[in-house]
Design an enzyme around this catalytic site. Sequence first.
Site, PDB file in Angstrom:
ATOM      1  N   LYS A 137       0.836  -1.212   0.000  1.00  0.00           N
ATOM      2  CA  LYS A 137       0.000   0.000   0.000  1.00  0.00           C
ATOM      3  C   LYS A 137       0.870   1.261   0.000  1.00  0.00           C
ATOM      4  O   LYS A 137       0.611   2.199  -0.742  1.00  0.00           O
ATOM      5  CB  LYS A 137      -0.939   0.022   1.218  1.00  0.00           C
ATOM      6  CG  LYS A 137      -1.893  -1.160   1.289  1.00  0.00           C
ATOM      7  CD  LYS A 137      -2.908  -1.023   2.417  1.00  0.00           C
ATOM      8  CE  LYS A 137      -2.287  -0.976   3.797  1.00  0.00           C
ATOM      9  NZ  LYS A 137      -1.631  -2.237   4.216  1.00  0.00           N
ATOM     10  N   ARG A 141      -9.594   1.268   8.701  1.00  0.00           N
ATOM     11  CA  ARG A 141      -9.094  -0.038   9.106  1.00  0.00           C
ATOM     12  C   ARG A 141     -10.146  -0.818   9.880  1.00  0.00           C
ATOM     13  O   ARG A 141      -9.910  -1.957  10.259  1.00  0.00           O
ATOM     14  CB  ARG A 141      -7.882   0.181  10.008  1.00  0.00           C
ATOM     15  CG  ARG A 141      -6.591  -0.456   9.487  1.00  0.00           C
ATOM     16  CD  ARG A 141      -5.482  -0.020  10.421  1.00  0.00           C
ATOM     17  NE  ARG A 141      -4.276  -0.753  10.263  1.00  0.00           N
ATOM     18  CZ  ARG A 141      -3.178  -0.269   9.684  1.00  0.00           C
ATOM     19  NH1 ARG A 141      -3.159   0.919   9.165  1.00  0.00           N
ATOM     20  NH2 ARG A 141      -2.085  -0.993   9.641  1.00  0.00           N
ATOM     21  N   ARG A 164      12.045  -5.330   5.047  1.00  0.00           N
ATOM     22  CA  ARG A 164      11.619  -3.955   4.759  1.00  0.00           C
ATOM     23  C   ARG A 164      12.486  -2.922   5.482  1.00  0.00           C
ATOM     24  O   ARG A 164      12.793  -3.049   6.658  1.00  0.00           O
ATOM     25  CB  ARG A 164      10.157  -3.777   5.203  1.00  0.00           C
ATOM     26  CG  ARG A 164       9.659  -2.355   5.049  1.00  0.00           C
ATOM     27  CD  ARG A 164       8.188  -2.273   4.916  1.00  0.00           C
ATOM     28  NE  ARG A 164       7.499  -2.333   6.195  1.00  0.00           N
ATOM     29  CZ  ARG A 164       6.181  -2.164   6.322  1.00  0.00           C
ATOM     30  NH1 ARG A 164       5.430  -1.982   5.255  1.00  0.00           N
ATOM     31  NH2 ARG A 164       5.617  -2.234   7.507  1.00  0.00           N
ATOM     32  N   ARG A 188      -0.105  -8.039  14.245  1.00  0.00           N
ATOM     33  CA  ARG A 188      -0.716  -7.157  13.247  1.00  0.00           C
ATOM     34  C   ARG A 188      -1.496  -7.963  12.208  1.00  0.00           C
ATOM     35  O   ARG A 188      -2.550  -7.526  11.750  1.00  0.00           O
ATOM     36  CB  ARG A 188       0.364  -6.279  12.591  1.00  0.00           C
ATOM     37  CG  ARG A 188       0.856  -5.175  13.539  1.00  0.00           C
ATOM     38  CD  ARG A 188       2.204  -4.635  13.143  1.00  0.00           C
ATOM     39  NE  ARG A 188       2.203  -3.943  11.876  1.00  0.00           N
ATOM     40  CZ  ARG A 188       3.286  -3.810  11.100  1.00  0.00           C
ATOM     41  NH1 ARG A 188       4.442  -4.336  11.464  1.00  0.00           N
ATOM     42  NH2 ARG A 188       3.204  -3.159   9.969  1.00  0.00           N
ATOM     43  N   ARG A 207      11.345  -0.561  10.784  1.00  0.00           N
ATOM     44  CA  ARG A 207      10.306   0.031  11.620  1.00  0.00           C
ATOM     45  C   ARG A 207      10.228  -0.708  12.952  1.00  0.00           C
ATOM     46  O   ARG A 207      10.407  -1.922  13.002  1.00  0.00           O
ATOM     47  CB  ARG A 207       8.960  -0.081  10.893  1.00  0.00           C
ATOM     48  CG  ARG A 207       8.553   1.216  10.232  1.00  0.00           C
ATOM     49  CD  ARG A 207       7.358   1.046   9.380  1.00  0.00           C
ATOM     50  NE  ARG A 207       6.205   0.478  10.082  1.00  0.00           N
ATOM     51  CZ  ARG A 207       5.013   0.341   9.535  1.00  0.00           C
ATOM     52  NH1 ARG A 207       4.814   0.728   8.285  1.00  0.00           N
ATOM     53  NH2 ARG A 207       4.014  -0.187  10.204  1.00  0.00           N
TER      54      ARG A 207
HETATM   55  P1  AMP Z   1       0.860   1.024   9.164  1.00  0.00           P
HETATM   56  O1  AMP Z   1       1.952   1.978   8.897  1.00  0.00           O
HETATM   57  O2  AMP Z   1      -0.340   1.229   8.283  1.00  0.00           O
HETATM   58  O3  AMP Z   1       1.315  -0.415   9.158  1.00  0.00           O
HETATM   59  O4  AMP Z   1       0.341   1.340  10.664  1.00  0.00           O
HETATM   60  C1  AMP Z   1       1.203   1.161  11.783  1.00  0.00           C
HETATM   61  C2  AMP Z   1       0.391   1.121  13.071  1.00  0.00           C
HETATM   62  O5  AMP Z   1      -0.285   2.367  13.267  1.00  0.00           O
HETATM   63  C3  AMP Z   1      -0.720   0.080  13.124  1.00  0.00           C
HETATM   64  O6  AMP Z   1      -0.246  -1.204  13.482  1.00  0.00           O
HETATM   65  C4  AMP Z   1      -1.637   0.686  14.184  1.00  0.00           C
HETATM   66  O7  AMP Z   1      -1.116   0.514  15.483  1.00  0.00           O
HETATM   67  C5  AMP Z   1      -1.573   2.170  13.857  1.00  0.00           C
HETATM   68  N1  AMP Z   1      -2.598   2.551  12.860  1.00  0.00           N
HETATM   69  C6  AMP Z   1      -2.395   2.935  11.572  1.00  0.00           C
HETATM   70  N2  AMP Z   1      -3.530   3.194  10.943  1.00  0.00           N
HETATM   71  C7  AMP Z   1      -4.525   2.969  11.843  1.00  0.00           C
HETATM   72  C8  AMP Z   1      -5.952   3.048  11.798  1.00  0.00           C
HETATM   73  N3  AMP Z   1      -6.592   3.406  10.689  1.00  0.00           N
HETATM   74  N4  AMP Z   1      -6.633   2.740  12.934  1.00  0.00           N
HETATM   75  C9  AMP Z   1      -6.013   2.396  14.056  1.00  0.00           C
HETATM   76  N5  AMP Z   1      -4.683   2.279  14.176  1.00  0.00           N
HETATM   77  C10 AMP Z   1      -3.922   2.571  13.083  1.00  0.00           C
END
Ligand code: AMP
Length: 225
Positions: free
Chosen positions: A17, A92, A131, A175, A164
């Site tokens: 994404k 999400r 990554r 996750r 990360r």
């Molecule tokens: P990502 O970079 O999309 O993998 O997001 C990293 C982390 O941020 C996730 O594992 C969640 O803890 C938090 N996060 C990101 N987007 C959301 C969302 N839409 N709702 C809730 N938590 C989020």
Amino acid sequence: MNGGLNVILLGPLGSGKGTQGKLLEKKYGIPHLSAGDILRSEVKEKTPFGLKAKQIMDRGELVADALIIEMMNKRLSQTDCEKGYILDGYPRTIEQADALDRFLNKLQKKLFSAIFLEIPDDEIVKRLSGRLTCEQCGRSYHAAANPPMAEGFCNQWGGRLTHRADDTEGTVRSRIEVYKQKTAALVDYYEKKKLLARVASVGGIKAVFQRICSLIDEKGMADRP
Ligand code: AMP
């Protein structure tokens, strides 16, 4: 396009994404908005919200819907979003999807498409373990599949590349679970609204990008009055 090119990129972690979002941002001239990137910048700036969110993110759990909805509504109200945006990591949950619907309705805008990037489960772990992410702009690289030009540094701004904090094996597993429990339901949600488009996120970054662009361009032509 009715009210802008408002696109959601759906898919599990590691489905591409972020990578595809950045390419689409450049091609269509609309912002790529990653909820995770916005949260990580709050964490970096040590805001009260960021400090609270960090603990949740490090466990691989989701930040509370109400806080995320407020954060994203604020971001989506900025002027650079008028022509559309590529959403990554938002919505999400069903509650977030309903909130996005309400937000769009209020502005008399529509969602253009929810593009679901499909990848097999075993590919997720393979991608995330290699990554590397730019500390400055959030661009992702992969040690084998998509290495940076200069080892350890981002092609775009030369920012440092690091793993990360939540790409550790244990957190990746939580996750994936959270994705299956809360986010996977959005595929059905958008299918019922006839807004879902499926793209196989395999075969290299360029091939996936071309599939997504064809989808957007064909739908854009079909939607013309
Ligand atoms: P990502 O970079 O999309 O993998 O997001 C990293 C982390 O941020 C996730 O594992 C969640 O803890 C938090 N996060 C990101 N987007 C959301 C969302 N839409 N709702 C809730 N938590 C989020």
